[in-house]
Write an enzyme that holds these catalytic residues in place. Sequence first.
Site, PDB file in Angstrom:
ATOM      1  N   GLY A  12      20.478 -33.692   2.659  1.00  0.00           N
ATOM      2  CA  GLY A  12      19.750 -33.648   4.025  1.00  0.00           C
ATOM      3  C   GLY A  12      21.121 -33.492   5.014  1.00  0.00           C
ATOM      4  O   GLY A  12      22.414 -34.457   4.486  1.00  0.00           O
ATOM      5  N   SER A 126      15.029 -44.355  15.173  1.00  0.00           N
ATOM      6  CA  SER A 126      15.734 -43.194  16.182  1.00  0.00           C
ATOM      7  C   SER A 126      15.475 -43.878  17.474  1.00  0.00           C
ATOM      8  O   SER A 126      14.610 -44.306  17.677  1.00  0.00           O
ATOM      9  CB  SER A 126      14.517 -41.122  16.053  1.00  0.00           C
ATOM     10  OG  SER A 126      14.626 -40.900  17.156  1.00  0.00           O
ATOM     11  N   THR A 128      13.953 -41.802  20.020  1.00  0.00           N
ATOM     12  CA  THR A 128      12.299 -40.868  20.006  1.00  0.00           C
ATOM     13  C   THR A 128      11.500 -42.664  20.167  1.00  0.00           C
ATOM     14  O   THR A 128      10.767 -42.808  20.985  1.00  0.00           O
ATOM     15  CB  THR A 128      11.947 -40.595  19.449  1.00  0.00           C
ATOM     16  OG1 THR A 128      10.583 -39.726  19.701  1.00  0.00           O
ATOM     17  CG2 THR A 128      11.611 -41.404  18.125  1.00  0.00           C
ATOM     18  N   TYR A 150       6.181 -37.871  15.522  1.00  0.00           N
ATOM     19  CA  TYR A 150       7.164 -38.318  14.685  1.00  0.00           C
ATOM     20  C   TYR A 150       7.173 -39.619  15.540  1.00  0.00           C
ATOM     21  O   TYR A 150       7.856 -40.370  13.898  1.00  0.00           O
ATOM     22  CB  TYR A 150       8.162 -37.301  15.596  1.00  0.00           C
ATOM     23  CG  TYR A 150       9.512 -37.335  14.780  1.00  0.00           C
ATOM     24  CD1 TYR A 150       9.886 -37.581  13.313  1.00  0.00           C
ATOM     25  CD2 TYR A 150      10.140 -37.875  14.840  1.00  0.00           C
ATOM     26  CE1 TYR A 150      11.164 -38.267  12.536  1.00  0.00           C
ATOM     27  CE2 TYR A 150      11.989 -38.110  15.428  1.00  0.00           C
ATOM     28  CZ  TYR A 150      11.521 -38.305  13.900  1.00  0.00           C
ATOM     29  OH  TYR A 150      13.273 -39.032  14.117  1.00  0.00           O
ATOM     30  N   LYS A 154       7.805 -43.332  13.076  1.00  0.00           N
ATOM     31  CA  LYS A 154       9.396 -44.231  12.857  1.00  0.00           C
ATOM     32  C   LYS A 154       8.644 -45.313  13.180  1.00  0.00           C
ATOM     33  O   LYS A 154       9.502 -46.887  12.768  1.00  0.00           O
ATOM     34  CB  LYS A 154      10.297 -44.450  13.878  1.00  0.00           C
ATOM     35  CG  LYS A 154      10.673 -42.476  13.291  1.00  0.00           C
ATOM     36  CD  LYS A 154      11.489 -42.415  11.810  1.00  0.00           C
ATOM     37  CE  LYS A 154      12.202 -41.276  11.217  1.00  0.00           C
ATOM     38  NZ  LYS A 154      12.695 -41.536  10.089  1.00  0.00           N
ATOM     39  N   PHE A 179      20.497 -41.795  17.551  1.00  0.00           N
ATOM     40  CA  PHE A 179      20.767 -41.097  19.114  1.00  0.00           C
ATOM     41  C   PHE A 179      21.012 -39.191  18.608  1.00  0.00           C
ATOM     42  O   PHE A 179      19.885 -38.950  18.084  1.00  0.00           O
ATOM     43  CB  PHE A 179      21.218 -41.485  20.270  1.00  0.00           C
ATOM     44  CG  PHE A 179      21.015 -42.633  20.962  1.00  0.00           C
ATOM     45  CD1 PHE A 179      21.113 -43.753  20.162  1.00  0.00           C
ATOM     46  CD2 PHE A 179      20.391 -42.878  21.941  1.00  0.00           C
ATOM     47  CE1 PHE A 179      20.042 -45.434  20.962  1.00  0.00           C
ATOM     48  CE2 PHE A 179      19.619 -43.812  22.555  1.00  0.00           C
ATOM     49  CZ  PHE A 179      19.537 -44.965  22.118  1.00  0.00           C
ATOM     50  N   ASN A 199      15.304 -26.550  16.848  1.00  0.00           N
ATOM     51  CA  ASN A 199      14.369 -27.181  17.868  1.00  0.00           C
ATOM     52  C   ASN A 199      15.833 -28.014  18.711  1.00  0.00           C
ATOM     53  O   ASN A 199      15.265 -27.899  19.882  1.00  0.00           O
ATOM     54  CB  ASN A 199      13.463 -28.844  16.828  1.00  0.00           C
ATOM     55  CG  ASN A 199      12.411 -27.365  16.314  1.00  0.00           C
ATOM     56  OD1 ASN A 199      12.134 -26.879  16.873  1.00  0.00           O
ATOM     57  ND2 ASN A 199      12.372 -28.665  15.155  1.00  0.00           N
ATOM     58  N   LEU A 201      19.628 -28.814  20.123  1.00  0.00           N
ATOM     59  CA  LEU A 201      19.914 -28.247  20.673  1.00  0.00           C
ATOM     60  C   LEU A 201      21.995 -27.407  20.098  1.00  0.00           C
ATOM     61  O   LEU A 201      21.631 -26.193  20.309  1.00  0.00           O
ATOM     62  CB  LEU A 201      20.937 -29.149  22.247  1.00  0.00           C
ATOM     63  CG  LEU A 201      22.097 -28.733  22.992  1.00  0.00           C
ATOM     64  CD1 LEU A 201      21.130 -27.319  23.943  1.00  0.00           C
ATOM     65  CD2 LEU A 201      22.672 -29.118  24.118  1.00  0.00           C
ATOM     66  N   ARG A 232      21.807 -36.512  27.396  1.00  0.00           N
ATOM     67  CA  ARG A 232      21.533 -36.881  26.218  1.00  0.00           C
ATOM     68  C   ARG A 232      23.082 -37.905  25.411  1.00  0.00           C
ATOM     69  O   ARG A 232      23.917 -37.599  25.942  1.00  0.00           O
ATOM     70  CB  ARG A 232      21.534 -35.997  24.603  1.00  0.00           C
ATOM     71  CG  ARG A 232      20.071 -35.419  24.773  1.00  0.00           C
ATOM     72  CD  ARG A 232      18.459 -36.360  25.016  1.00  0.00           C
ATOM     73  NE  ARG A 232      17.755 -35.951  25.063  1.00  0.00           N
ATOM     74  CZ  ARG A 232      17.071 -35.237  26.140  1.00  0.00           C
ATOM     75  NH1 ARG A 232      17.907 -35.854  27.620  1.00  0.00           N
ATOM     76  NH2 ARG A 232      15.875 -34.285  26.038  1.00  0.00           N
ATOM     77  N   ARG A 295      11.044 -28.217  29.008  1.00  0.00           N
ATOM     78  CA  ARG A 295       9.881 -28.492  27.406  1.00  0.00           C
ATOM     79  C   ARG A 295       9.304 -29.560  27.013  1.00  0.00           C
ATOM     80  O   ARG A 295       9.337 -30.771  28.234  1.00  0.00           O
ATOM     81  CB  ARG A 295      11.201 -28.958  25.946  1.00  0.00           C
ATOM     82  CG  ARG A 295       9.946 -29.028  25.129  1.00  0.00           C
ATOM     83  CD  ARG A 295      10.991 -28.407  24.280  1.00  0.00           C
ATOM     84  NE  ARG A 295      12.892 -29.788  24.141  1.00  0.00           N
ATOM     85  CZ  ARG A 295      13.273 -29.747  22.658  1.00  0.00           C
ATOM     86  NH1 ARG A 295      13.240 -29.085  22.148  1.00  0.00           N
ATOM     87  NH2 ARG A 295      14.190 -30.746  22.874  1.00  0.00           N
ATOM     88  N   GLY A 297       7.342 -33.092  26.733  1.00  0.00           N
ATOM     89  CA  GLY A 297       7.727 -34.230  26.041  1.00  0.00           C
ATOM     90  C   GLY A 297       9.273 -34.189  26.813  1.00  0.00           C
ATOM     91  O   GLY A 297       9.592 -35.870  25.640  1.00  0.00           O
TER      92      GLY A 297
END
Length: 343
Positions: A12, A126, A128, A150, A154, A179, A199, A201, A232, A295, A297
């Site tokens: 990946g 993450s 998140t 998701y 995590k 991050f 999805n 940027l 971000r 967007r 969320g």
Amino acid sequence: MTQPILITGGTGFIGSHTALVLAQAGVPIVILDNLCNSSPKVLDRLARLGVTPLEFVQADIRDAQALDDLFARHAFEGVVHFAGLKAVGESVAQPLRYLDNNVSGTLSLLQAMERAQVRRVVFSSSATVYGDPAVVPIAESAPLTATNPYGRSKLMCEDALRELHSADPRWRIAILRYFNPVGAHESGLLGEAPNGIPNNLMPYITQVALGQRDALQIFGNDYATPDGTGVRDYLHVMDLAQGHLAALKALGASDTPQLLTVNLGTGQGVSVQQMVDTFAHVNGVPIAHRVVARRPGDVAQCLADPSLAKALLNWQTELGLERMCADAWRWQSMNPQGFDTPL
Ligand code: NAD
Ligand code: UD1
């Protein structure tokens, strides 16, 4: 490190860059991936960069027999565990698939490690897990929450790792909260190749630059940020890869705590508009864009306090935003069809 390290999800985006960094540091590596979101051609690219894993296994981390067979073939020193599904929207539509792949998969891997008495793991978490942060920059002690399946997956994996460590302190565990990783290896041979419409940027920007998409939609310019667009903490994927080497080294040292939970980020906020402007300036390619609604969320700002990573891992980012933009564009322009591009 003379014994091999197993890299799950090693074909990946982040796994392939980490495979390169570990191998170039002299660490023998084995890669396991089921190729559900990556290409086997990554291995050819690694070979062109002088990296040949001891073994590549196409298998699922939920396949206990495949794991037992693999652990029987190699005396692993530890595992860097990237394998997982990562699309937030998809996780909302398919929660069971995400929980099964990411949580059951991680439990299956940890059980196989326990059976093989390999008790050293670096886990991809993450930012998140901080949800909508009340305070930025975010310290590791900030409250944890999940806003989608998701993120829940995590958090559940993190919880499992914490329980495991408290039950058996022989486990050496690094939970790395990334991050926003962007960029690519400077050779242009490795990079991010998302399936379908991106999805995130940076891959969207590079596809607009290439002419594969008409215009970037900027999701809102009415946030409480300096220019109104979302902020971000983008970090170069090669810096992130180095963070894994640093974590493995820290887990090997006797003087560091053996349950490490650290943010990997720069501590610098970058807005969507700044990213678009920097990319255009650095690469000389204009990025058509228009502002649309927020967007659902999304949070206004998300950035790391990276000081604990510096203290515990002696790690900090080295590569700045301009380099992230230049490397992302080199990768995308050299590989318009991703890893299917003949080079
Ligand atoms: P990626 O999709 O490029 O890599 C994940 C790899 O895992 C893929 O090659 C996929 O084929 C493999 N995989 C998935 N499920 C598997 C399974 N059950 N068995 C075996 N292999 C499996 O994603 P990435 O961006 O490299 O992310 C790596 C890890 O870092 C993931 O766990 C992700 O959640 C986490 N993470 C990524 C980001 C990001 O922005 N990219 C941010 C924070 C955390
Ligand atoms: C995403 C994930 C998050 C993950 C993080 C790091 C979602 C909803 N969240 O968040 O779980 O931890 O990546 O990988 O996917 N933007 C645009 N137009 C676009 C794409 C993005 O304006 O086409 C904006 C977003 O509103 C945001 C910024 O760009 O302000 C970054 O977006 P993205 O790359 O998706 O990352 P995160 O929102 O941080």
